[in-house]
Design a protein around this motif. Structure first.
Motif, PDB file in Angstrom:
ATOM      1  N   ALA A   1      -4.015   5.424  -3.856  1.00  0.00           N
ATOM      2  CA  ALA A   1      -3.277   4.621  -4.258  1.00  0.00           C
ATOM      3  C   ALA A   1      -4.202   4.200  -5.706  1.00  0.00           C
ATOM      4  O   ALA A   1      -3.630   3.867  -6.564  1.00  0.00           O
ATOM      5  CB  ALA A   1      -2.887   3.239  -3.749  1.00  0.00           C
TER       6      ALA A   1
ATOM      7  N   SER B   1      -3.811   5.925  -9.103  1.00  0.00           N
ATOM      8  CA  SER B   1      -2.409   5.617  -9.586  1.00  0.00           C
ATOM      9  C   SER B   1      -2.858   4.789 -10.750  1.00  0.00           C
ATOM     10  O   SER B   1      -3.235   3.635 -10.278  1.00  0.00           O
ATOM     11  CB  SER B   1      -1.688   5.313  -9.015  1.00  0.00           C
ATOM     12  OG  SER B   1      -0.475   4.691  -9.435  1.00  0.00           O
TER      13      SER B   1
ATOM     14  N   PHE C   1       5.950   1.232  -5.927  1.00  0.00           N
ATOM     15  CA  PHE C   1       5.146   2.165  -4.896  1.00  0.00           C
ATOM     16  C   PHE C   1       6.050   2.266  -3.620  1.00  0.00           C
ATOM     17  O   PHE C   1       5.617   2.986  -2.711  1.00  0.00           O
ATOM     18  CB  PHE C   1       3.810   1.601  -4.536  1.00  0.00           C
ATOM     19  CG  PHE C   1       3.062   1.109  -5.643  1.00  0.00           C
ATOM     20  CD1 PHE C   1       2.598   2.323  -6.624  1.00  0.00           C
ATOM     21  CD2 PHE C   1       2.784  -0.119  -6.028  1.00  0.00           C
ATOM     22  CE1 PHE C   1       1.957   1.921  -7.816  1.00  0.00           C
ATOM     23  CE2 PHE C   1       2.114  -0.532  -7.155  1.00  0.00           C
ATOM     24  CZ  PHE C   1       1.520   0.536  -8.025  1.00  0.00           C
TER      25      PHE C   1
END
Length: 211
Positions: free
Chosen positions: A82, A85, A205
């Motif tokens: 993550a 991102s 997400f």
């Protein structure tokens, strides 16, 4: 805080706002309760009684929280992918800076009333109650705005209002009126971090990664 997102879709932000508003309701009456306990039984027993109250409510109400569906088991406790991102990195940094400034006024405004403004000790509890009362309104109101005009837009706007209020109302003036005004404005605007942060994270997400 992630449970309302499992049950609600159209009004996810409002449902989360109503849920987290309970924390401000507790802070509203505990400001005076803790002050009374400190003066009557001392800080040690004040802490014990406060912990006991929180434990009774937490244990008693936890069985009422139901999941709508079981999320898939994670292969890793922390998913470092993550961090690659850009949206996640921006939300992560915003949370760090906003989270720090969110809690500091709650701690320092009460002592500021006594040390700088030379007010009586009861005004510490009064300011804390004003903050919590404003936060009740703010947590629900930002949930309504988030569902109508966009969760990320509302969160960014309220973060900006919170920061501006500290520089424009608190720092230039030293009076009870401006401190109360700041407690109202900051209490309403800053509460969006509790209402909208979990919702924005789930929206960006996926609810399955918010657990």
């Amino acid at each position: 805080m992630s449970l309302p997102g499992q049950w609600m879709n159209k009004y996810m932000a409002l449902a989360t706002g109503i849920t987290v508003a309970g924390g401000s309701i507790g802070g509203l009456w505990m400001s005076y309760a803790v002050r009374a306990l400190l003066s009557s039984v001392g800080y040690k027993w004040a802490l014990r009684v406060t912990v006991l109250i929180m434990m009774v409510f937490s244990v008693g109400l936890s069985p009422l929280m139901k999941k709508r569906f079981n999320l898939p088991r994670r292969s890793k406790i922390i998913d470092f992918r993550a961090l690659k991102s850009a949206p996640f990195a921006l939300v992560f940094l915003a949370t760090i800076f906003a989270g720090g400034t969110y809690y500091m006024p709650y701690y320092f405004m009460t002592s500021y009333s006594a040390v700088v403004l030379k007010l009586s000790k009861k005004w510490g509890a009064n300011i804390s109650s004003i903050l919590n009362a404003s936060s009740i309104v703010g947590r629900i109101a930002t949930g309504i705005l988030g569902d109508r005009v966009g969760m990320l837009n509302t969160m960014c706007d309220t973060f900006l209002i919170s920061a501006v209020s500290l520089f424009a109302i608190w720092l230039p003036f030293k009076s009870l009126g401006t401190l109360v005004a700041l407690a109202v404005v900051f209490g309403i605007a800053s509460s969006s971090i509790d209402t909208l942060l979990p919702v924005v994270t789930a929206e960006l997400f996926g609810i399955e990664r918010l657990s």
